[in-house]
Scaffold this active site. Structure first.
Site, PDB file in Angstrom:
ATOM      1  N   CYS A   2       0.881  -1.350  -0.065  1.00 50.98           N
ATOM      2  CA  CYS A   2       0.012   0.017   0.023  1.00 50.98           C
ATOM      3  C   CYS A   2       0.826   1.238  -0.009  1.00 50.98           C
ATOM      4  O   CYS A   2       2.016   1.267  -0.129  1.00 50.98           O
ATOM      5  CB  CYS A   2      -0.982   0.164   1.106  1.00 50.98           C
ATOM      6  SG  CYS A   2      -1.868  -1.318   1.194  1.00 50.98           S
ATOM      7  N   ILE A  53      -4.318  -7.771  -0.447  1.00 52.83           N
ATOM      8  CA  ILE A  53      -3.621  -8.917  -0.427  1.00 52.83           C
ATOM      9  C   ILE A  53      -4.281 -10.160   0.394  1.00 52.83           C
ATOM     10  O   ILE A  53      -4.494 -11.488   0.073  1.00 52.83           O
ATOM     11  CB  ILE A  53      -2.323  -8.703   0.052  1.00 52.83           C
ATOM     12  CG1 ILE A  53      -1.556  -7.863  -0.938  1.00 52.83           C
ATOM     13  CG2 ILE A  53      -1.570 -10.368   0.148  1.00 52.83           C
ATOM     14  CD1 ILE A  53      -1.285  -8.174  -2.362  1.00 52.83           C
ATOM     15  N   GLY A  76       2.401  -2.812   4.308  1.00 47.06           N
ATOM     16  CA  GLY A  76       3.085  -3.852   4.597  1.00 47.06           C
ATOM     17  C   GLY A  76       2.359  -5.321   4.968  1.00 47.06           C
ATOM     18  O   GLY A  76       1.232  -5.399   4.568  1.00 47.06           O
ATOM     19  N   GLU A  77       3.087  -6.118   5.640  1.00 44.49           N
ATOM     20  CA  GLU A  77       2.420  -7.496   6.099  1.00 44.49           C
ATOM     21  C   GLU A  77       3.131  -7.779   7.272  1.00 44.49           C
ATOM     22  O   GLU A  77       4.461  -7.791   7.424  1.00 44.49           O
ATOM     23  CB  GLU A  77       2.981  -8.721   5.074  1.00 44.49           C
ATOM     24  CG  GLU A  77       2.322  -8.347   3.722  1.00 44.49           C
ATOM     25  CD  GLU A  77       0.965  -8.542   3.427  1.00 44.49           C
ATOM     26  OE1 GLU A  77       0.433  -9.113   4.412  1.00 44.49           O
ATOM     27  OE2 GLU A  77       0.335  -8.337   2.412  1.00 44.49           O
TER      28      GLU A  77
END
Length: 630
Positions: A2, A53, A76-77
């Site tokens: 993002c 995602i 992020g993740e």
């Protein structure tokens, strides 16, 4: 993946310009084309572009806690969000989504600033806590995701994933930082925390920044470092087994996705290792992609094809035009500041290729820094052995004289090109490594700059970037330069390159080799397991012998480069002269036109190879044209 932006009034609760906030957000549309969101209240505005995602129907941002007093925008993740969710639910928190974003909000409520220490993943985020009148910014440990900020004279603080969003505010001065110019021509990129703009800063990796309304802007705070603490492992068989187990686990947690997922496959050790482990974890064939170059000196596609065949992947190959220099001006708009790693061009193309079939791709980035794979580590350790044999009082004058007298033989085989080696040996360990690393040596950078720029620099040199990190660096000479690269080159060059190139195509890239738990463990291995008898990444290669053929593991490293020297003497000959000797560079007042003309003439006549500095100047000229003069 993002893009995030925000405006915060550090002094009071002035009205936020919603039009400006929207323009800042839309300037990063490529980072998140699936959805946009904004939140504005007195003194604070947050906005977000989303690339969906996980939890495609939920996870809209800005995302709030139950009573709306805490909001987050996040890029992020968080790979351990399931475990953290369970822990936070037991502590009494209520979740409304299945996404990792909500974990950040409740983790802030539960642990405050220490929440970042609980996250395993890649991230840059901003939390607004209305009750505490506090804005909290944080960036992941290795710097996989970017975060920039600037404080304006009127007390507002702007932040964004990319500098281009900050530049939407006309109040932000576009004043060039002379020290950043020096850093750029030393390193080929501008290391954290500087940017090319004096008033724009990068939040360094593993740092957070807490801003309380009404209080001065504090310095960022470090919350983690690469430990390089001896983990006591000496048995090679045990290390091999544990290495595979740890890397497999790091790969596995990065396979969670509700969109198509694949991997980059260059044919080198790192990407091949990631694909091999992915294949063992996936029920379906792995989607892989690689780039083919026409020049065999740069082409690894046949090795990538062998790994793809071995693991029965769905492999696609894109052929890059050897004269793919139309990207030069496009790159300036991606990076927002001068950036001179020419491998950004094939990286852009491989991301473009990957996006045709997947939204998430795993890469092998970080293997060279972790396991001492770069050639410069071998050269550095060779030089260190020489330094140990010759006392400093003799070494400086002896090798200094040899460096001055020995001719610069760019055209000769490497073993005859000893001038740079002599110059490095005349210096101490840190100066020698910096000399080998620099695009231009100190004396030539001084000649490149105008008298005005040299005066503004007041003796500042790019090596100060290394000296800032030296206090926390380990003692072993190999570990020390690995540490310096992890703190500078990895985040400033490698990860910046991949983030901007992938985000230009709305592609998320995950890097299991840079899982921070894996990095911590690898840093504690004995240096001789990483570099032994001039073989870099030795323990990594030996661990992968069960999974990959010998000529993939032990062949000469090729890199991901483009034929710049030939370009500048051939198809780009006139473009170089026009860009470097025209107004784009010369009107800046930063450079010495006579020195640049001499560089160009020497290169194009074949007398010298100045391709690295010419490319750096070309990219600076493109930045000036595309960003500063736009």
């Amino acid at each position: 993946m993002c893009g995030i932006v925000g405006i915060f009034d550090t002094r009071g609760t002035m009205s936020i310009d919603e039009g400006l906030l929207s323009r800042m957000n839309e300037r990063q549309f490529h980072r998140g084309p699936d959805e946009g969101g904004m939140h504005v209240e007195p003194g604070i505005g947050l906005a977000h572009r989303r690339l969906s995602i996980i939890d495609l129907s939920g996870g809209h941002q800005p995302l709030f806690n139950e009573d709306g007093s805490v909001a987050v925008v996040y890029n992020g993740e968080i790979y351990n969000f399931h475990e953290l969710t369970d822990e936070l639910i037991k502590a009494g928190h209520r979740f409304r989504t299945r996404c990792d974003t909500e974990v950040i909000v409740h983790a802030w409520e539960q642990w405050g600033e220490a929440c970042v220490e609980r996250f395993r993943g890649m991230f840059a985020f901003a939390i607004w806590d209305r009750n505490r009148q506090t804005l909290f910014l944080a960036r992941d440990r290795l710097g996989i995701k970017p975060l920039h900020y600037a404080q304006l004279p009127d007390g507002r603080l702007l932040f964004a994933s990319e500098i281009k969003s900050l530049l939407c505010d006309p109040v932000l001065p576009r004043e060039i930082d002379p020290c950043a110019v020096e850093d750029y021509f030393a390193f080929g990129y501008i290391p954290d925390p500087r940017s090319i703009f004096r008033h724009v800063h990068k939040l360094p990796p593993a740092h957070c920044l807490t801003l309380k309304r009404g209080e001065p802007l504090p310095a960022p705070r470090a919350y983690w470092d690469v430990p390089f603490a001896d983990n006591g492992l000496r048995d090679e068989d045990q290390v091999r087994r544990e290495l595979i187990e740890r890397l497999r686990e790091a790969v596995n947690i990065r396979l969670v996705s509700e969109v198509p997922l694949g991997a980059f496959l260059s044919g080198g050790v790192d990407s091949s290792a990631v694909v091999a482990l992915m294949a063992g974890l996936s029920e379906d064939p792995v989607n892989t992609c690689s780039i083919s170059f026409g020049d065999p000196a740069f082409n690894e596609s046949e090795y990538a094809a062998r790994v793809a065949q071995q693991y029965h992947t769905n492999h696609q190959v894109g052929e890059v035009n050897p004269d793919d220099f139309d990207l030069i001006d496009r790159l300036a708009t991606l990076y927002d500041e001068p950036y001179a790693d020419s491998s950004a061009m094939p990286t852009y193309r491989v991301c473009e290729l990957a996006k045709r079939r997947v939204t998430v791709a795993l890469s092998g980035d970080g293997g060279d820094e972790n396991f001492a794979g770069y050639r410069r580590y071998r050269w550095h350790m060779d030089e260190e052995r020489f330094r140990g044999l010759v006392p400093g009082w003799l070494r400086g004058p002896l090798f200094g004289a040899a460096g001055r007298l020995y001719p610069k033989l760019d055209w000769a085989p490497r073993y005859l090109r000893a001038k740079s080696t002599f110059q490095a040996l005349a210096r101490d360990s840190l100066e020698g490594y910096f000399h080998n690393f620099s695009i231009l040596p100190d004396a030539l950078r001084h000649q490149l700059y105008s008298a005005d720029l040299n005066r503004e620099l007041a003796g500042y040199r790019g090596i100060e970037v290394f000296r800032r990190h030296l206090e926390n660096a380990p003692d072993h000479p190999l570990s020390r330069v690995q540490y310096l690269d992890l703190k500078t080159y990895l985040a400033g060059d490698i990860l910046t390159k991949v983030d901007r190139a992938s985000m230009a195509h709305s592609l998320e890239v995950r890097v299991p080799v840079l899982d921070h738990k894996f990095v911590e463990w690898v840093s504690g291995l004995p240096p001789q397991m990483k570099l032994h008898k001039r073989e870099g990444k030795l323990i990594f290669k030996r661990a992968m012998e069960r999974y990959l053929p010998e000529d993939i593991l032990y062949r000469k490293k090729m890199g991901f480069a483009v034929p710049l020297a030939a370009w500048f003497r051939g198809p780009l000959r006139e473009k170089v002269r026009h860009s470097l000797l025209g107004p784009d560079l010369l009107d800046t007042g930063l450079f010495n036109p006579d020195f640049i003309r001499r560089l160009v003439d020497q290169h194009q006549s074949g007398q010298r190879d100045h391709s690295a500095v010419i490319w750096s100047l070309l990219m600076y000229a493109s930045f000036q044209r595309q960003i500063m003069n736009a």
